[in-house]
Design a protein around this motif. Structure first.
Motif, PDB file in Angstrom:
ATOM      1  N   PRO A   1       6.124 -12.856 -10.385  1.00 27.26           N
ATOM      2  CA  PRO A   1       5.860 -13.760  -9.266  1.00 27.26           C
ATOM      3  C   PRO A   1       5.109 -13.068  -8.132  1.00 27.26           C
ATOM      4  O   PRO A   1       5.285 -11.884  -7.887  1.00 27.26           O
ATOM      5  CB  PRO A   1       7.260 -14.195  -8.818  1.00 27.26           C
ATOM      6  CG  PRO A   1       8.173 -13.104  -9.294  1.00 27.26           C
ATOM      7  CD  PRO A   1       7.574 -12.584 -10.549  1.00 27.26           C
ATOM      8  N   THR A   2       4.244 -13.805  -7.488  1.00 27.46           N
ATOM      9  CA  THR A   2       3.511 -13.290  -6.329  1.00 27.46           C
ATOM     10  C   THR A   2       3.792 -14.204  -5.143  1.00 27.46           C
ATOM     11  O   THR A   2       4.173 -15.351  -5.317  1.00 27.46           O
ATOM     12  CB  THR A   2       1.990 -13.268  -6.592  1.00 27.46           C
ATOM     13  OG1 THR A   2       1.564 -14.551  -7.013  1.00 27.46           O
ATOM     14  CG2 THR A   2       1.622 -12.231  -7.630  1.00 27.46           C
ATOM     15  N   SER A   3       3.652 -13.656  -3.949  1.00 32.75           N
ATOM     16  CA  SER A   3       3.038 -12.389  -3.566  1.00 32.75           C
ATOM     17  C   SER A   3       3.938 -11.202  -3.904  1.00 32.75           C
ATOM     18  O   SER A   3       5.149 -11.346  -4.062  1.00 32.75           O
ATOM     19  CB  SER A   3       2.751 -12.382  -2.073  1.00 32.75           C
ATOM     20  OG  SER A   3       1.834 -13.416  -1.757  1.00 32.75           O
TER      21      SER A   3
ATOM     22  N   ARG B   1       7.451 -12.491  -3.171  1.00 37.96           N
ATOM     23  CA  ARG B   1       8.384 -12.844  -4.244  1.00 37.96           C
ATOM     24  C   ARG B   1       8.749 -11.672  -5.138  1.00 37.96           C
ATOM     25  O   ARG B   1       9.637 -11.787  -5.979  1.00 37.96           O
ATOM     26  CB  ARG B   1       7.786 -13.975  -5.101  1.00 37.96           C
ATOM     27  CG  ARG B   1       7.630 -15.295  -4.326  1.00 37.96           C
ATOM     28  CD  ARG B   1       8.993 -15.840  -3.925  1.00 37.96           C
ATOM     29  NE  ARG B   1       8.914 -16.992  -3.031  1.00 37.96           N
ATOM     30  CZ  ARG B   1       9.057 -16.942  -1.719  1.00 37.96           C
ATOM     31  NH1 ARG B   1       9.270 -15.772  -1.115  1.00 37.96           N
ATOM     32  NH2 ARG B   1       8.985 -18.028  -0.985  1.00 37.96           N
ATOM     33  N   GLN B   2       8.039 -10.543  -4.948  1.00 42.64           N
ATOM     34  CA  GLN B   2       8.385  -9.303  -5.665  1.00 42.64           C
ATOM     35  C   GLN B   2       8.260  -8.133  -4.707  1.00 42.64           C
ATOM     36  O   GLN B   2       7.230  -7.988  -4.042  1.00 42.64           O
ATOM     37  CB  GLN B   2       7.425  -9.040  -6.825  1.00 42.64           C
ATOM     38  CG  GLN B   2       7.765  -9.655  -8.141  1.00 42.64           C
ATOM     39  CD  GLN B   2       6.982  -8.970  -9.263  1.00 42.64           C
ATOM     40  OE1 GLN B   2       7.482  -8.041  -9.909  1.00 42.64           O
ATOM     41  NE2 GLN B   2       5.775  -9.434  -9.519  1.00 42.64           N
ATOM     42  N   LEU B   3       9.290  -7.302  -4.672  1.00 40.14           N
ATOM     43  CA  LEU B   3       9.237  -6.049  -3.926  1.00 40.14           C
ATOM     44  C   LEU B   3       9.465  -4.929  -4.927  1.00 40.14           C
ATOM     45  O   LEU B   3      10.517  -4.870  -5.576  1.00 40.14           O
ATOM     46  CB  LEU B   3      10.300  -6.027  -2.826  1.00 40.14           C
ATOM     47  CG  LEU B   3      10.226  -4.870  -1.816  1.00 40.14           C
ATOM     48  CD1 LEU B   3      10.985  -5.232  -0.545  1.00 40.14           C
ATOM     49  CD2 LEU B   3      10.779  -3.565  -2.373  1.00 40.14           C
ATOM     50  N   ILE B   4       8.481  -4.051  -5.052  1.00 38.59           N
ATOM     51  CA  ILE B   4       8.550  -2.946  -6.015  1.00 38.59           C
ATOM     52  C   ILE B   4       8.659  -1.641  -5.241  1.00 38.59           C
ATOM     53  O   ILE B   4       7.757  -1.258  -4.494  1.00 38.59           O
ATOM     54  CB  ILE B   4       7.320  -2.945  -6.942  1.00 38.59           C
ATOM     55  CG1 ILE B   4       7.279  -4.263  -7.720  1.00 38.59           C
ATOM     56  CG2 ILE B   4       7.365  -1.759  -7.885  1.00 38.59           C
ATOM     57  CD1 ILE B   4       6.073  -4.423  -8.602  1.00 38.59           C
ATOM     58  N   ASP B   5       9.784  -0.969  -5.424  1.00 42.23           N
ATOM     59  CA  ASP B   5      10.137   0.240  -4.686  1.00 42.23           C
ATOM     60  C   ASP B   5       9.842   1.450  -5.568  1.00 42.23           C
ATOM     61  O   ASP B   5      10.519   1.680  -6.577  1.00 42.23           O
ATOM     62  CB  ASP B   5      11.622   0.165  -4.329  1.00 42.23           C
ATOM     63  CG  ASP B   5      12.084   1.266  -3.386  1.00 42.23           C
ATOM     64  OD1 ASP B   5      11.351   2.257  -3.226  1.00 42.23           O
ATOM     65  OD2 ASP B   5      13.185   1.116  -2.836  1.00 42.23           O
ATOM     66  N   LEU B   6       8.820   2.227  -5.190  1.00 43.82           N
ATOM     67  CA  LEU B   6       8.388   3.377  -5.984  1.00 43.82           C
ATOM     68  C   LEU B   6       9.116   4.671  -5.619  1.00 43.82           C
ATOM     69  O   LEU B   6       8.800   5.726  -6.164  1.00 43.82           O
ATOM     70  CB  LEU B   6       6.877   3.590  -5.816  1.00 43.82           C
ATOM     71  CG  LEU B   6       5.963   2.418  -6.169  1.00 43.82           C
ATOM     72  CD1 LEU B   6       4.498   2.792  -5.916  1.00 43.82           C
ATOM     73  CD2 LEU B   6       6.147   1.977  -7.622  1.00 43.82           C
ATOM     74  N   ARG B   7      10.080   4.594  -4.728  1.00 43.28           N
ATOM     75  CA  ARG B   7      10.773   5.797  -4.276  1.00 43.28           C
ATOM     76  C   ARG B   7      11.774   6.300  -5.317  1.00 43.28           C
ATOM     77  O   ARG B   7      12.162   5.581  -6.232  1.00 43.28           O
ATOM     78  CB  ARG B   7      11.504   5.513  -2.965  1.00 43.28           C
ATOM     79  CG  ARG B   7      10.601   5.120  -1.808  1.00 43.28           C
ATOM     80  CD  ARG B   7      11.407   4.769  -0.566  1.00 43.28           C
ATOM     81  NE  ARG B   7      12.301   3.640  -0.809  1.00 43.28           N
ATOM     82  CZ  ARG B   7      13.272   3.257   0.016  1.00 43.28           C
ATOM     83  NH1 ARG B   7      13.475   3.918   1.135  1.00 43.28           N
ATOM     84  NH2 ARG B   7      14.026   2.218  -0.282  1.00 43.28           N
TER      85      ARG B   7
ATOM     86  N   LEU C   1      -1.858 -11.853  -1.889  1.00 48.41           N
ATOM     87  CA  LEU C   1      -1.167 -11.737  -3.176  1.00 48.41           C
ATOM     88  C   LEU C   1      -0.622 -10.344  -3.433  1.00 48.41           C
ATOM     89  O   LEU C   1       0.381 -10.194  -4.133  1.00 48.41           O
ATOM     90  CB  LEU C   1      -2.109 -12.129  -4.322  1.00 48.41           C
ATOM     91  CG  LEU C   1      -2.520 -13.584  -4.425  1.00 48.41           C
ATOM     92  CD1 LEU C   1      -3.414 -13.776  -5.646  1.00 48.41           C
ATOM     93  CD2 LEU C   1      -1.301 -14.492  -4.509  1.00 48.41           C
ATOM     94  N   LEU C   2      -1.283  -9.331  -2.887  1.00 46.11           N
ATOM     95  CA  LEU C   2      -0.971  -7.953  -3.232  1.00 46.11           C
ATOM     96  C   LEU C   2      -0.946  -7.124  -1.958  1.00 46.11           C
ATOM     97  O   LEU C   2      -1.970  -6.944  -1.303  1.00 46.11           O
ATOM     98  CB  LEU C   2      -2.042  -7.422  -4.197  1.00 46.11           C
ATOM     99  CG  LEU C   2      -1.773  -6.164  -5.004  1.00 46.11           C
ATOM    100  CD1 LEU C   2      -0.526  -6.315  -5.861  1.00 46.11           C
ATOM    101  CD2 LEU C   2      -2.985  -5.855  -5.893  1.00 46.11           C
ATOM    102  N   PHE C   3       0.249  -6.642  -1.616  1.00 46.69           N
ATOM    103  CA  PHE C   3       0.420  -5.830  -0.414  1.00 46.69           C
ATOM    104  C   PHE C   3       0.902  -4.434  -0.796  1.00 46.69           C
ATOM    105  O   PHE C   3       1.644  -4.271  -1.767  1.00 46.69           O
ATOM    106  CB  PHE C   3       1.450  -6.461   0.525  1.00 46.69           C
ATOM    107  CG  PHE C   3       1.065  -7.808   1.059  1.00 46.69           C
ATOM    108  CD1 PHE C   3       0.294  -7.932   2.206  1.00 46.69           C
ATOM    109  CD2 PHE C   3       1.479  -8.957   0.410  1.00 46.69           C
ATOM    110  CE1 PHE C   3      -0.051  -9.178   2.702  1.00 46.69           C
ATOM    111  CE2 PHE C   3       1.139 -10.216   0.901  1.00 46.69           C
ATOM    112  CZ  PHE C   3       0.374 -10.327   2.049  1.00 46.69           C
TER     113      PHE C   3
END
Length: 259
Positions: A146-148, A56-62, A32-34
Motif C-alpha cells: 500500500p502507498t503512500s 500506509r507503509q512505514l519501513i524502518d531500516l534501522r 507516493l514515496l517518502f
C-alpha cells in the motif's frame, strides 16, 4: 526536482522523492514515496501534517538496537515493517554502545578511521546478505504494498540514501539527479548533529574524527556503484543476481511510481 522544503521540521530529512524526471521523460509521482530520518521525533506541532500525508507503509531500516531504543511514531492506519539492511552485530552497527566506550570509539573512529568506516559501509550496503535481502524487500514493498510509503533509518542519509538511490535508479532517473538528491541530506542534519555531538563528547573523540560519519559525500555513493561493478559487472546484474528482483516487480514499481 521540486523543492518541497521541510515537510516536518522535527524530522528534517523527511522528504518526497517525487518530481524527478527519468531518462525516458517520465516523472516520479508526488506523494507516493517518502524518505526520512528517524520518526520517533515527530513533534506535536508536525503531527497533523504527518498524519495527513496518507502514509500506509512505514519501513524502518534501522537495527533492532535503534528500533528498541527509539520506537517510531507510526501514522494512523499505516503498516509498520522492520526491514534491516545492516548486520546489527557488526562492528560499529550500534553507535551508541560503541561511542559510549571511549577506548573502543578511538580504536574504531579516530585518525581517519571514520572515513574508512564510511566507505566500507557503502560497500556492505550493496554486498552483504542482510542488505541484499532488505533492499529487495524495500523495492518489493514499494512496488506492491500500500502507498503512500515512507522508509527511513536514523539520520536518513546512508541506509536510506542508498535505498533512495536504488529506487530512483530503478525508475530510470539519471545518476546526476540521484546524486543531487542524495547530497540534499547534508542540508537536513540538525537532529543528527545534535546527537552525534553528544556522543562525541561522551566518547572523548574530537568532532573532526566523528564528522565524516555525519554527512554524505558523492564519493561515498560512488563507492557503492563502483563496488556493484566490481562484484556484478553492472547495475542490471546487481538487480537480477544480487537483489534477485524480477522484471515484473520492476515493471510494477514503474507503473505505480511514474507519470
Amino acid at each position: 526536482m521540486k523543492n518541497d522544503g521541510f515537510l516536518l521540521p522535527s524530522a528534517p530529512n523527511f522528504r518526497d522523492l517525487g518530481g524527478h524526471r527519468t531518462k525516458e521523460g517520465r516523472t516520479v509521482r508526488d506523494g507516493l514515496l517518502f524518505r526520512s530520518d528517524a520518526l520517533h521525533s515527530v513533534s506535536e506541532q508536525d503531527l497533523p501534517t504527518y498524519q495527513g500525508l496518507g502514509i500506509r507503509q512505514l519501513i524502518d531500516l534501522r537495527t533492532h538496537h535503534e528500533r528498541d531504543r527509539l520506537p517510531d511514531l507510526v501514522p494512523e492506519g499505516a503498516e509498520y515493517a522492520a526491514v534491516g539492511v545492516q548486520n546489527a552485530e557488526a562492528a560499529g552497527a550500534n553507535f551508541v554502545e560503541t561511542l559510549a566506550d571511549p577506548e573502543r570509539a578511538r580504536a574504531m573512529f579516530s585518525d581517519g578511521a571514520a572515513e574508512r568506516f564510511m566507505f566500507n559501509v557503502y560497500r556492505e550496503l550493496v554486498s552483504d546478505a542482510e542488505a541484499l535481502e532488505g533492499y529487495r524487500d524495500l523495492v518489493e514493498r514499494a512496488a506492491k504494498g500500500p502507498t503512500s510509503l515512507v522508509f527511513h533509518c536514523s539520520a536518513g542519509k546512508d541506509r536510506t540514501g542508498w535505498g533512495a538511490a536504488l529506487l530512483l535508479t530503478l525508475l530510470g532517473v539519471e545518476r546526476e539527479a540521484v546524486t543531487e538528491d542524495y547530497l540534499t541530506s547534508n542540508e537536513r542534519q540538525a537532529n543528527t548533529d545534535f546527537w552525534m555531538r553528544e556522543l562525541s563528547r561522551h566518547s572523548g573523540l574530537p568532532w573532526e574524527d566523528v564528522q565524516p560519519m555525519t554527512r554524505v559525500r558523492a564519493d561515498y555513493l560512488d563507492t557503492a556503484y563502483t563496488h556493484i561493478e566490481e562484484l556484478y559487472g553492472s547495475f542490471d546484474n546487481y538487480v537480477v543476481n544480487g537483489l534477485k528482483l524480477s522484471g515484473g516487480t520492476i515493471e510494477s514499481l514503474k507503473q505505480r511510481m511514474l507519470a
